[in-house]
Design an enzyme around this catalytic site. Sequence first.
Site, PDB file in Angstrom:
ATOM      1  N   GLU A  34      -1.637  20.450 -21.602  1.00 10.73           N
ATOM      2  CA  GLU A  34      -0.620  19.675 -20.884  1.00 10.73           C
ATOM      3  C   GLU A  34       0.762  20.143 -21.325  1.00 10.73           C
ATOM      4  O   GLU A  34       1.031  20.229 -22.527  1.00 10.73           O
ATOM      5  CB  GLU A  34      -0.827  18.178 -21.164  1.00 10.73           C
ATOM      6  CG  GLU A  34       0.305  17.266 -20.724  1.00 10.73           C
ATOM      7  CD  GLU A  34       0.631  17.340 -19.224  1.00 10.73           C
ATOM      8  OE1 GLU A  34      -0.272  17.168 -18.400  1.00 10.73           O
ATOM      9  OE2 GLU A  34       1.812  17.586 -18.899  1.00 10.73           O
ATOM     10  N   GLY A  40       0.630  12.391 -16.758  1.00  7.79           N
ATOM     11  CA  GLY A  40       1.099  13.062 -15.543  1.00  7.79           C
ATOM     12  C   GLY A  40       2.173  12.294 -14.798  1.00  7.79           C
ATOM     13  O   GLY A  40       2.860  11.435 -15.365  1.00  7.79           O
ATOM     14  N   CYS A  42       1.798  10.061 -12.467  1.00  7.04           N
ATOM     15  CA  CYS A  42       1.437   8.654 -12.294  1.00  7.04           C
ATOM     16  C   CYS A  42       2.073   7.774 -13.367  1.00  7.04           C
ATOM     17  O   CYS A  42       2.764   6.805 -13.058  1.00  7.04           O
ATOM     18  CB  CYS A  42      -0.079   8.514 -12.319  1.00  7.04           C
ATOM     19  SG  CYS A  42      -0.629   6.824 -12.503  1.00  7.04           S
ATOM     20  N   GLY A 188       8.540   7.238   3.816  1.00  8.30           N
ATOM     21  CA  GLY A 188       7.128   7.246   3.417  1.00  8.30           C
ATOM     22  C   GLY A 188       6.952   6.263   2.264  1.00  8.30           C
ATOM     23  O   GLY A 188       7.801   5.382   2.041  1.00  8.30           O
ATOM     24  N   ILE A 190       7.081   6.589  -1.068  1.00 12.78           N
ATOM     25  CA  ILE A 190       8.095   6.593  -2.129  1.00 12.78           C
ATOM     26  C   ILE A 190       9.391   5.972  -1.613  1.00 12.78           C
ATOM     27  O   ILE A 190      10.006   5.137  -2.275  1.00 12.78           O
ATOM     28  CB  ILE A 190       8.338   8.042  -2.646  1.00 12.78           C
ATOM     29  CG1 ILE A 190       7.075   8.545  -3.350  1.00 12.78           C
ATOM     30  CG2 ILE A 190       9.553   8.090  -3.575  1.00 12.78           C
ATOM     31  CD1 ILE A 190       7.188   9.911  -3.991  1.00 12.78           C
ATOM     32  N   HIS A 448     -11.086 -21.246  -4.154  1.00 20.19           N
ATOM     33  CA  HIS A 448      -9.941 -21.877  -3.486  1.00 20.19           C
ATOM     34  C   HIS A 448      -9.008 -22.465  -4.533  1.00 20.19           C
ATOM     35  O   HIS A 448      -9.478 -23.095  -5.479  1.00 20.19           O
ATOM     36  CB  HIS A 448     -10.447 -22.993  -2.565  1.00 20.19           C
ATOM     37  CG  HIS A 448      -9.343 -23.792  -1.943  1.00 20.19           C
ATOM     38  ND1 HIS A 448      -8.587 -23.311  -0.900  1.00 20.19           N
ATOM     39  CD2 HIS A 448      -8.856 -25.021  -2.237  1.00 20.19           C
ATOM     40  CE1 HIS A 448      -7.680 -24.222  -0.564  1.00 20.19           C
ATOM     41  NE2 HIS A 448      -7.824 -25.275  -1.366  1.00 20.19           N
TER      42      HIS A 448
HETATM   43  P1  NAD Z   1       5.424  10.992   2.443  1.00 16.02           P
HETATM   44  O1  NAD Z   1       4.874  12.226   3.046  1.00 16.02           O
HETATM   45  O2  NAD Z   1       4.580   9.779   2.351  1.00 16.02           O
HETATM   46  O3  NAD Z   1       6.764  10.568   3.205  1.00 16.02           O
HETATM   47  C1  NAD Z   1       7.853  11.440   3.378  1.00 16.02           C
HETATM   48  C2  NAD Z   1       8.576  11.064   4.636  1.00 16.02           C
HETATM   49  O4  NAD Z   1       9.783  11.832   4.716  1.00 16.02           O
HETATM   50  C3  NAD Z   1       7.783  11.359   5.895  1.00 16.02           C
HETATM   51  O5  NAD Z   1       7.593  10.176   6.624  1.00 16.02           O
HETATM   52  C4  NAD Z   1       8.648  12.388   6.622  1.00 16.02           C
HETATM   53  O6  NAD Z   1       8.613  12.228   8.010  1.00 16.02           O
HETATM   54  C5  NAD Z   1      10.043  12.105   6.071  1.00 16.02           C
HETATM   55  N1  NAD Z   1      10.962  13.253   6.206  1.00 16.02           N
HETATM   56  C6  NAD Z   1      10.726  14.556   5.933  1.00 16.02           C
HETATM   57  N2  NAD Z   1      11.826  15.306   6.208  1.00 16.02           N
HETATM   58  C7  NAD Z   1      12.787  14.453   6.668  1.00 16.02           C
HETATM   59  C8  NAD Z   1      14.131  14.617   7.121  1.00 16.02           C
HETATM   60  N3  NAD Z   1      14.748  15.818   7.165  1.00 16.02           N
HETATM   61  N4  NAD Z   1      14.820  13.523   7.516  1.00 16.02           N
HETATM   62  C9  NAD Z   1      14.243  12.292   7.478  1.00 16.02           C
HETATM   63  N5  NAD Z   1      12.970  12.085   7.067  1.00 16.02           N
HETATM   64  C10 NAD Z   1      12.240  13.153   6.658  1.00 16.02           C
HETATM   65  O7  NAD Z   1       5.949  11.445   1.000  1.00 16.02           O
HETATM   66  P2  NAD Z   1       6.537  10.595  -0.207  1.00 16.02           P
HETATM   67  O8  NAD Z   1       6.908   9.229   0.212  1.00 16.02           O
HETATM   68  O9  NAD Z   1       7.582  11.488  -0.799  1.00 16.02           O
HETATM   69  O10 NAD Z   1       5.302  10.488  -1.183  1.00 16.02           O
HETATM   70  C11 NAD Z   1       4.675  11.679  -1.694  1.00 16.02           C
HETATM   71  C12 NAD Z   1       3.222  11.416  -2.051  1.00 16.02           C
HETATM   72  O11 NAD Z   1       3.153  10.535  -3.159  1.00 16.02           O
HETATM   73  C13 NAD Z   1       2.475  10.789  -0.899  1.00 16.02           C
HETATM   74  O12 NAD Z   1       1.256  11.448  -0.733  1.00 16.02           O
HETATM   75  C14 NAD Z   1       2.246   9.381  -1.344  1.00 16.02           C
HETATM   76  O13 NAD Z   1       1.038   8.850  -0.835  1.00 16.02           O
HETATM   77  C15 NAD Z   1       2.234   9.496  -2.863  1.00 16.02           C
HETATM   78  N6  NAD Z   1       2.708   8.220  -3.431  1.00 16.02           N
HETATM   79  C16 NAD Z   1       1.902   7.135  -3.380  1.00 16.02           C
HETATM   80  C17 NAD Z   1       2.337   5.919  -3.860  1.00 16.02           C
HETATM   81  C18 NAD Z   1       1.428   4.731  -3.802  1.00 16.02           C
HETATM   82  O14 NAD Z   1       0.244   4.902  -3.649  1.00 16.02           O
HETATM   83  N7  NAD Z   1       1.926   3.512  -3.898  1.00 16.02           N
HETATM   84  C19 NAD Z   1       3.620   5.787  -4.362  1.00 16.02           C
HETATM   85  C20 NAD Z   1       4.421   6.893  -4.387  1.00 16.02           C
HETATM   86  C21 NAD Z   1       3.957   8.116  -3.916  1.00 16.02           C
END
Ligand code: NAD
Length: 476
Positions: A34, A40, A42, A188, A190, A448
Amino acid sequence: MCKKFDLVVIGAGPGGYVAAIKAAKAGMSVAVVESIRAGGTCLNRGCISAKAMIHASSLYEEMNSEAGLVGLKAENVSFDYGKIVEYKQKTTDELVAGIEGLLEGNGVARFNGKGSLEKDGSVTVKLKAADEEGNEVVSLEAGKVLLATGSVPALIPVPGIDLKGVVTSDGVFALSEMPESIVIIGGGVIGVEFATVYANLGAKVTVIEALPRILQNMDKEISQNLKMIFKKKGIDVHTGAAVKSVEQGGEGLLVNYEEREKPLQATGQLVICAAGRKPNIDGLFGEGVEIGMDGKFIAVNDRFETSIPDVYAIGDIINGTQLAHAASGYGLCAVDYMNGKEPELKINSIPGCVYTDPEIAQVGMTEAEAKEAGISTISGKFIMSANGKSLITHEERGFVKIVADEADHRILGAQMMCARATDMIAEFTTAIANDMIVEQLLAGVRPHPTYNEGIAEALEDCIGESTHTMPRRKRR
Ligand code: NAD
C-alpha cells in the site's frame, strides 16, 4: 532482497484488505502493498470521511430546524468547521487502526510503498522508507497477484479546471475552512452528498449537471424528488447544463456553463469537480508487461482473472460497480476462485446508496428496467408519511417501491428514499440474492414502530393493498 508469498495484494482499500484477510484465513501466506494508508479511498478520502461530515452537518441542521418542533430549545447553535474536520479525521483514524490491527492479527505482511507488477509475475515495491535491512526496493515473489489499486478523481477537460480553488473530493476533505459559496460540477453521488453537507452548514451551493437529471443512474422519481428537496433547502440545481470553463473573477471563481444552449455563469469561492473517477493504474505495470484492457479499465473474466495467468483484478480498476462494498465482494469472490471454490456471495445484486437527507438506496431493477427487459411486473409502493416512525422523526417526503415478476412474484428490485434507506435496502439485497418472492419477504413480523414497517406495506401493496393506505382502485 526477495520474499515469497502465495498471494501479493496491491492496494489496501476495501477490496484489497478484505481479500487479504480472507486469503490469510484460508491458509495462504499473504502480503499487502500500500502506497498511502490502509483503508483506501473509502476510509481516507471517501465513504467514511463523507459520511462523518454528513452526520455532523445533518445534526447541526436538525438542531436548527427541528429542535423547536419537539419542544427543545437550541438557540444560537453554531459550529467550528475545523472541529468537524477533526472529528472526521478521528473517525477515519480509528477505523484505519482497526484494519491495520486485523491485517497484523491475521499474519498479513505489510509493505508500505508503491507496488508494480513485473513481467516475470513478481511485484516490485518502492518502499516509502528503507526497511530494517536498509532496502529501498523489495521484490516479492508471488504465487498469485491481486490488483486492487482503486480509482482517483477525474477532472473534466475544460479550461481553468486547474485553477487554485478548484478541488476534487480529495481536496474537499483537506479543507480547514468552511467555504461560503460552492459550485459543484456533477450531480452524481459525490456531487449530491457534498451539496447536502455544505447546504446543511449554510453555504450557498450550486449544482451543475450535464445530464437531464441529478443521480441519472437512479430511479427517475428519486431524482425528481431529490431535486425538489434540494430546491427547498436553497440549493440551486441546474440539469442539462454542461460546464465549459472556469475562470478567476473578482468575487471568486466563475463557472461558465451552457443550459439549453444558453450561456450562463455561477460564482463560488470553491469549485468541486465531482464528475467521475478513473482507474488508478499509473505506474502499476513494470517494463514489458502487457495486460488486456477493457477501455480504461483492466479486463477480467467472471472469475476476476486478467489476461495474465495468476493475476486477478478487483474494485474500481475493473469495469464493474464502483463502490466500496462491491470491491469487497469482488475481493472475497476472487480469493474463493484462487482456491478453487465457488463463492457463496452473490454479486448480482449490489445495492447503491446515497447519503442525502432523506437517504436513497436501490438494488436490482427499477420497474422501467424490468419492462425494458421484457418482464411483466407487479409493483408496490408505500408513501412513508403514513409510517409512524417517520412521523415521529419529522422525515421529508419519502417512499419505498418494489418491483417483482408477475409470473412468480420473484423480487426484482427496490428503490427507497426515506430515513435509514441505506440500512434497510439490505432486506432486498438478501431477498434478491436468494431469489425470494414477495410472500416470503412478507412472512416475518416487523417491529413497531420502525421504518422497516414501510417495507412490509410496500410488499403488501404488490399483491393486494397495504394496511395503512386508504382503499383505492389498482392502477396496474
Ligand atoms: P458519477 O459518475 O456518479 O457522477 C458524475 C456526474 O458528473 C455525472 O452525472 C456526469 O453527467 C456529470 N458531469 C460530467 N461532466 C460534466 C460537465 N462538464 N458539466 C456538468 N456535469 C458533468 O461520479 P461521482 O459522483 O464523481 O462519483 C464517482 C464514483 O464514486 C461513482 O461510481 C460513485 O458511485 C462512487 N461513490 C459512491 C458513493 C456512495 O455509494 N454513497 C459516494 C461517493 C462516490
